[in-house]
Scaffold this motif. Structure first.
Motif, short mmCIF file in Angstrom:
data_model
loop_
_atom_site.label_atom_id
_atom_site.label_comp_id
_atom_site.label_asym_id
_atom_site.label_seq_id
_atom_site.Cartn_x
_atom_site.Cartn_y
_atom_site.Cartn_z
N ASN A 31 0.86 -1.18 0.00
CA ASN A 31 0.00 0.00 0.00
C ASN A 31 0.90 1.24 0.00
OD1 ASN A 31 -1.56 -2.19 1.92
ND2 ASN A 31 -2.93 -1.13 0.52
N SER A 79 -0.45 -0.94 -4.53
CA SER A 79 -1.82 -0.65 -4.17
C SER A 79 -1.89 0.62 -3.35
CB SER A 79 -2.40 -1.86 -3.40
OG SER A 79 -3.77 -1.69 -3.12
N SER A 107 -2.97 -2.24 -8.49
CA SER A 107 -4.31 -2.36 -7.93
C SER A 107 -4.85 -0.96 -7.70
CB SER A 107 -4.27 -3.15 -6.61
OG SER A 107 -5.55 -3.25 -6.03
#
Length: 402
Positions: A31, A79, A107
């Motif tokens: 992330n 992501s 993503s």
């Protein structure tokens, strides 16, 4: 992730069963930022369109890429939040490409793809996954911003126009379950390469809205539809790949379908492949690095931290002596309740442990989202076990539960 189409093809063109051997390197879901231009009801990172303090700076992020490359991970998924909202996204993606990761994916919510498609196509992503949680206004309500559906669909079309492999991700809830057929139809109409049905996980805003989780009968109907569509595509030689995530009981549901519809030897072959896969891989075949550099067993275990890449490389943390990682990697895991008594633990692996933790306080309790009946998993009602709440590990700040 349960690759439904892949295992369905084993019924048509069997391949040798390959079992894991030696140390396993995890797929890393990173992330990059918590910042996001949408406000999704099920967001596991509770993102927003603001700057969050403490995120990795550019040099720290580059060091993570170097370490992951040297560690030999099989795949890196960039992501968020929304990864394109990070200030240096393209510089990091370019460095990841130059390091030659075996599989590099993006993503995204898709809304920023079309304006940047030239740079994204030039990066050579192996796959771009775009999230849509319904058609038109349903998606916009779910994601909190009007026009999000149109922008994401423009991203899908931009990827297809530039030859970038693209897939749609759809999180199943009570509110949008009726739109599942239309979502698969959309994939066919747009030439989408992959459809990923994600079951709701109780993390971030997904935990706040867990009451919207699809009821078991909705999930069963959804899986029947996916199996029918996947079999239709496999039978016709169509390329659409269907996968599911965050509910490894899907593999058992599929096995029962194979046992009802195919000769015993074919179903046994599929069962052997499913056992070799082993179901839930949190802490073993999948890992997460959050925007602040904290390492978790997967993207939903945000309340359990193995360590921080600001203090130690990911490769060191992942190969250390963390007790939760060690227990997650056990086969069988120390499961309780229906999961502990299930006859298919070798296939499911105990399903998604974070749901059990959020509901009961015990990561080894039964997963409340398992939608198979006791009879379907070989458990009698009397086999239910007492669940003892799990209290977490001491007060070590590097290992904490909420």
């Amino acid at each position: 992730m349960f690759r439904l189409t892949q295992y369905m093809r084993e019924l048509v063109a069997p391949t040798p069963v390959r079992r894991r051997s030696g140390p396993m390197r995890p797929v890393v879901i990173w992330n990059l930022t918590r910042r996001c231009n949408l406000r999704c009801r099920h967001c596991y990172t509770t993102s927003a369109d603001v700057a969050f303090p403490g995120e990795l700076d550019h040099e720290q992020a580059l060091a993570v890429l170097e370490d992951l490359s040297g560690f030999g991970i099989p795949a890196l998924i960039l992501s968020g939040g929304e990864p394109l909202s990070r200030f240096d996204f393209f510089e990091l993606a370019e460095r990841a490409r130059d390091l030659g990761f075996r599989h590099l994916s993006l993503s995204t919510n898709g809304t920023k793809i079309a304006p940047h498609i030239d740079r994204i196509a030039g990066l050579g992503f192996d796959y771009v996954g775009i999230s849509l949680d319904g058609i038109g206004s349903m998606n916009d309500w779910f994601r909190g911003v009007p026009g999000a559906y149109d922008d994401a669909l423009a991203g899908v079309r931009a990827c297809k126009a530039r030859g970038v492999k693209v897939g749609l991700r759809f999180t199943l809830t009570r509110d949008n379950a009726a739109m599942l057929p239309a979502m698969i139809d959309l994939c066919a109409a747009e030439g989408v390469d992959k459809f990923y049905l994600s079951h709701l996980v109780y993390a971030g805003r997904g935990d706040k809205h867990r009451g919207e989780d699809a009821q078991h009968d909705h999930t069963r109907r959804a899986m029947d539809l996916l199996i029918a569509r996947a079999w239709g595509a496999v039978s016709a030689g169509q390329p659409l790949e269907i996968v599911t995530g965050n509910n490894d009981a899907d593999a058992v549901w599929f096995l029962h379908w194979a046992q009802r519809n195919f000769p015993a030897e074919k179903a046994a072959h599929v069962a052997a492949h499913l056992a070799a896969w082993g179901g839930n891989s949190s802490g073993l075949g999948v890992a997460n690095i959050d925007p602040q550099g904290r390492v978790h067993p997967d993207t939903y275990w945000s309340d359990y931290t193995i360590g921080n890449v600001k203090q130690a490389p990911f490769s060191t943390l992942w190969t250390g002596d963390d007790p939760m990682l060690a227990t997650l990697r056990q086969r069988p895991r120390p499961l309780k309740g229906r999961c502990g008594a299930c006859a298919f633990r070798d296939i499911c692996g105990g399903n998604t442990r974070i749901r059990a933790l959020q509901v009961t306080g015990d990561p080894w309790a039964e997963d409340p989202a398992c939608y198979l009946t006791n009879a379907e998993i070989g458990v009698e009602d009397a086999a239910r076990l007492t669940v003892t709440p799990f209290r977490g590990k001491s007060h070590d700040p590097a290992h904490r539960f909420a």
